[in-house]
Each structure stands twice: as structure tokens, then as C-alpha cells.
Design a protein around this motif. Structure first.
Motif, PDB file in Angstrom:
ATOM      1  N   ILE A  81     -20.678  34.413 -48.704  1.00  0.00           N
ATOM      2  CA  ILE A  81     -19.999  33.619 -47.674  1.00  0.00           C
ATOM      3  C   ILE A  81     -20.546  33.983 -46.297  1.00  0.00           C
ATOM      4  O   ILE A  81     -20.764  33.115 -45.451  1.00  0.00           O
ATOM      5  CB  ILE A  81     -18.468  33.807 -47.757  1.00  0.00           C
ATOM      6  N   ARG A  82     -20.782  35.272 -46.062  1.00  0.00           N
ATOM      7  CA  ARG A  82     -21.382  35.717 -44.793  1.00  0.00           C
ATOM      8  C   ARG A  82     -22.725  35.041 -44.581  1.00  0.00           C
ATOM      9  O   ARG A  82     -23.003  34.502 -43.508  1.00  0.00           O
ATOM     10  CB  ARG A  82     -21.564  37.233 -44.768  1.00  0.00           C
ATOM     11  N   GLU A  83     -23.572  35.046 -45.605  1.00  0.00           N
ATOM     12  CA  GLU A  83     -24.894  34.422 -45.492  1.00  0.00           C
ATOM     13  C   GLU A  83     -24.766  32.934 -45.180  1.00  0.00           C
ATOM     14  O   GLU A  83     -25.514  32.392 -44.359  1.00  0.00           O
ATOM     15  CB  GLU A  83     -25.687  34.636 -46.785  1.00  0.00           C
ATOM     16  N   TYR A  84     -23.807  32.269 -45.840  1.00  0.00           N
ATOM     17  CA  TYR A  84     -23.590  30.841 -45.597  1.00  0.00           C
ATOM     18  C   TYR A  84     -23.178  30.591 -44.146  1.00  0.00           C
ATOM     19  O   TYR A  84     -23.719  29.714 -43.478  1.00  0.00           O
ATOM     20  CB  TYR A  84     -22.509  30.301 -46.558  1.00  0.00           C
ATOM     21  N   LEU A  85     -22.227  31.387 -43.642  1.00  0.00           N
ATOM     22  CA  LEU A  85     -21.752  31.192 -42.272  1.00  0.00           C
ATOM     23  C   LEU A  85     -22.828  31.517 -41.246  1.00  0.00           C
ATOM     24  O   LEU A  85     -22.912  30.858 -40.202  1.00  0.00           O
ATOM     25  CB  LEU A  85     -20.498  32.034 -42.014  1.00  0.00           C
ATOM     26  N   GLU A  86     -23.644  32.530 -41.513  1.00  0.00           N
ATOM     27  CA  GLU A  86     -24.737  32.853 -40.591  1.00  0.00           C
ATOM     28  C   GLU A  86     -25.694  31.675 -40.455  1.00  0.00           C
ATOM     29  O   GLU A  86     -26.192  31.397 -39.367  1.00  0.00           O
ATOM     30  CB  GLU A  86     -25.482  34.105 -41.069  1.00  0.00           C
ATOM     31  N   GLU A  87     -25.930  30.981 -41.554  1.00  0.00           N
ATOM     32  CA  GLU A  87     -26.796  29.791 -41.524  1.00  0.00           C
ATOM     33  C   GLU A  87     -26.096  28.619 -40.838  1.00  0.00           C
ATOM     34  O   GLU A  87     -26.719  27.871 -40.088  1.00  0.00           O
ATOM     35  CB  GLU A  87     -27.175  29.382 -42.953  1.00  0.00           C
ATOM     36  N   ILE A 140     -14.891  38.948 -43.201  1.00  0.00           N
ATOM     37  CA  ILE A 140     -14.558  38.260 -44.447  1.00  0.00           C
ATOM     38  C   ILE A 140     -14.036  39.287 -45.440  1.00  0.00           C
ATOM     39  O   ILE A 140     -14.673  40.316 -45.677  1.00  0.00           O
ATOM     40  CB  ILE A 140     -15.790  37.555 -45.031  1.00  0.00           C
ATOM     41  N   SER A 141     -12.884  39.015 -46.013  1.00  0.00           N
ATOM     42  CA  SER A 141     -12.306  39.905 -47.015  1.00  0.00           C
ATOM     43  C   SER A 141     -11.997  39.135 -48.287  1.00  0.00           C
ATOM     44  O   SER A 141     -11.480  38.024 -48.242  1.00  0.00           O
ATOM     45  CB  SER A 141     -11.011  40.528 -46.487  1.00  0.00           C
ATOM     46  N   THR A 142     -12.285  39.759 -49.422  1.00  0.00           N
ATOM     47  CA  THR A 142     -11.887  39.216 -50.718  1.00  0.00           C
ATOM     48  C   THR A 142     -10.819  40.117 -51.337  1.00  0.00           C
ATOM     49  O   THR A 142     -10.639  40.121 -52.548  1.00  0.00           O
ATOM     50  CB  THR A 142     -13.098  39.102 -51.672  1.00  0.00           C
ATOM     51  N   ASN A 143     -10.141  40.897 -50.485  1.00  0.00           N
ATOM     52  CA  ASN A 143      -9.100  41.810 -50.924  1.00  0.00           C
ATOM     53  C   ASN A 143      -9.658  42.862 -51.892  1.00  0.00           C
ATOM     54  O   ASN A 143      -8.987  43.314 -52.805  1.00  0.00           O
ATOM     55  CB  ASN A 143      -7.943  41.039 -51.566  1.00  0.00           C
ATOM     56  N   SER A 171     -17.175  41.917 -45.009  1.00  0.00           N
ATOM     57  CA  SER A 171     -18.506  41.404 -44.717  1.00  0.00           C
ATOM     58  C   SER A 171     -18.423  40.747 -43.341  1.00  0.00           C
ATOM     59  O   SER A 171     -17.456  40.049 -43.034  1.00  0.00           O
ATOM     60  CB  SER A 171     -18.901  40.382 -45.788  1.00  0.00           C
ATOM     61  N   ILE A 172     -19.419  40.971 -42.497  1.00  0.00           N
ATOM     62  CA  ILE A 172     -19.332  40.583 -41.086  1.00  0.00           C
ATOM     63  C   ILE A 172     -20.395  39.550 -40.720  1.00  0.00           C
ATOM     64  O   ILE A 172     -21.569  39.731 -41.018  1.00  0.00           O
ATOM     65  CB  ILE A 172     -19.526  41.812 -40.167  1.00  0.00           C
ATOM     66  N   VAL A 173     -19.942  38.504 -40.060  1.00  0.00           N
ATOM     67  CA  VAL A 173     -20.840  37.497 -39.482  1.00  0.00           C
ATOM     68  C   VAL A 173     -20.808  37.717 -37.972  1.00  0.00           C
ATOM     69  O   VAL A 173     -19.733  37.769 -37.374  1.00  0.00           O
ATOM     70  CB  VAL A 173     -20.361  36.063 -39.780  1.00  0.00           C
ATOM     71  N   LEU A 190     -19.204  38.129 -53.353  1.00  0.00           N
ATOM     72  CA  LEU A 190     -18.816  36.807 -52.846  1.00  0.00           C
ATOM     73  C   LEU A 190     -18.689  36.848 -51.326  1.00  0.00           C
ATOM     74  O   LEU A 190     -19.143  35.926 -50.642  1.00  0.00           O
ATOM     75  CB  LEU A 190     -17.503  36.342 -53.471  1.00  0.00           C
ATOM     76  N   ALA A 191     -18.120  37.918 -50.793  1.00  0.00           N
ATOM     77  CA  ALA A 191     -18.004  38.047 -49.335  1.00  0.00           C
ATOM     78  C   ALA A 191     -19.388  38.013 -48.694  1.00  0.00           C
ATOM     79  O   ALA A 191     -19.587  37.378 -47.654  1.00  0.00           O
ATOM     80  CB  ALA A 191     -17.268  39.335 -48.976  1.00  0.00           C
TER      81      ALA A 191
END
Length: 195
Positions: free
Chosen positions: A148-154, A135-138, A124-126, A144-145
């Protein structure tokens, strides 16, 4: 013997526009993979092979001159001259065939939603200007990735590109050897990210 636990993937940012990519599959998953590619690296030469293409996939592909659609069954020759392949067929037997044929040619493979057959995952890319975070969750939880991407973008400020540009200018003006420049930039960025 490796006793380390956790995500042992090695993150890499590819200059995809300098590579030849094959996507096998033209449905929703093929559309998702094509969308990710053109969003992050719009000049990538992409060939898509499938017996059927969703209208949305056709529309997206038609917006990029470097994306070629071939409406036909996959054949091993489709891999000739390719650097990477993404299989988005949803058919395990076909995915295994694609993987086998790709590996004969030393081509890395991503098999959508089948981590055990993948040589690499699409994280998933920010993106904020020139800043890109993968972002990798293996392969365990793309959902979840995505969250987390959405959270970091905000969380990342809209001024991130301005910060990068300013730090580049400062870096070019710092005198001294590599170690001195590194220390100066570490001190400066530490102040930027103080809590």
C-alpha cells in the motif's frame, strides 16, 4: 466492554528526535528498525545494544553521530533514561525480559515480529515532503502495508510539497474565526481532490 471490531490502534506522530531510543539487536531486523528511524527522524538519539552487529548495521550507524553502538549483552540498566525501546533480537525469551524490564520503568516497547508483546507498531510510512502517511494492518500483514505504501508513493504527485506550501500561504491569508477558515479550506481542498 468494547464491541468494536477492526484496527483499534491510535495513530500518533512522535517527535522522536526529542526522545531517547534503545534498539536491542544488531542483525538484519535491527538494521531495518534503525533504517526506519533515521529515514523518518534522522536526529533521533539512538543507542543500539547487541553482542553482534551486521556490517550494514555498523555502516548505517556510523553515518549518524547520534547513533551509539554498544557491543555487549543487554542489561536492564540499558533502559535507564530511555523513552522507547525496540527489541529486534528474534529471541522470544529475551524479548519478554526486555518488555518486563521496560514496563517496570513505564517505557513503551516494540518487539519486532511479535505483535502480542508490542505496546506500539512501526507502520509503513509514505513521505512526500511534509506530508507523511502511516499505514497499519494491526500487525497482521507488514507486507500488505508495504505494498500500500508503494502504491501511495506512486499515486501522490511529485508536486505534493508545492500544494502544501500553497495551502499554508492561503490559510495564513484567510480572515475570520476558526470555523470560517475551516470552511474555506474545505471548499478549496475539495476542488483539488475532485474526481
Amino acid at each position: 466492554m468494547n464491541t468494536q471490531e477492526g484496527n483499534l490502534l491510535f495513530p500518533v506522530f512522535l517527535k522522536l528526535e526529542e526522545m531517547q531510543l534503545l534498539i536491542v539487536g544488531g542483525g538484519n531486523v535491527g538494521l531495518e528498525k534503525l533504517s526506519a528511524v533515521v529515514k523518518n527522524s534522522p536526529a533521533t538519539p539512538v543507542t543500539m545494544v547487541a553482542t553482534w552487529f551486521a556490517e550494514e548495521t555498523r555502516e548505517l550507524a556510523s553515518a549518524y553521530a547520534n547513533v551509539i553502538i554498544l557491543e555487549k549483552s543487554f542489561e536492564p540498566e540499558d533502559l535507564d533514561g530511555k523513552d522507547l525501546v525496540i527489541a529486534a533480537t528474534g529471541i522470544r525469551e529475551m524479548s519478554e525480559q526486555i518488555r518486563t524490564e521496560a514496563h517496570k520503568r513505564k517505557i513503551l516497547v516494540n518487539i519486532a515480529d511479535t505483535p502480542d508483546l508490542c505496546d506500539f507498531y512501526l507502520g509503513s510510512i509514505v513521505t512526500k515532503g511534509d506530508l507523511k502517511i502511516a499505514i497499519s494492518t494491526n500487525g497482521k500483514s507488514p507486507t500488505l502495508a508495504k505494498r500500500i505504501r508503494e502504491y501511495l508513493e506512486e499515486a501522490l504527485p511529485d508536486t505534493t510539497q508545492q500544494l502544501l506550501d500553497n495551502l499554508q500561504k492561503i490559510r495564513m491569508q484567510i480572515n475570520g474565526d476558526f470555523q470560517a477558515k475551516l470552511q474555506a479550506l474545505n471548499e478549496l481542498t475539495e476542488k483539488v481532490f475532485k474526481k
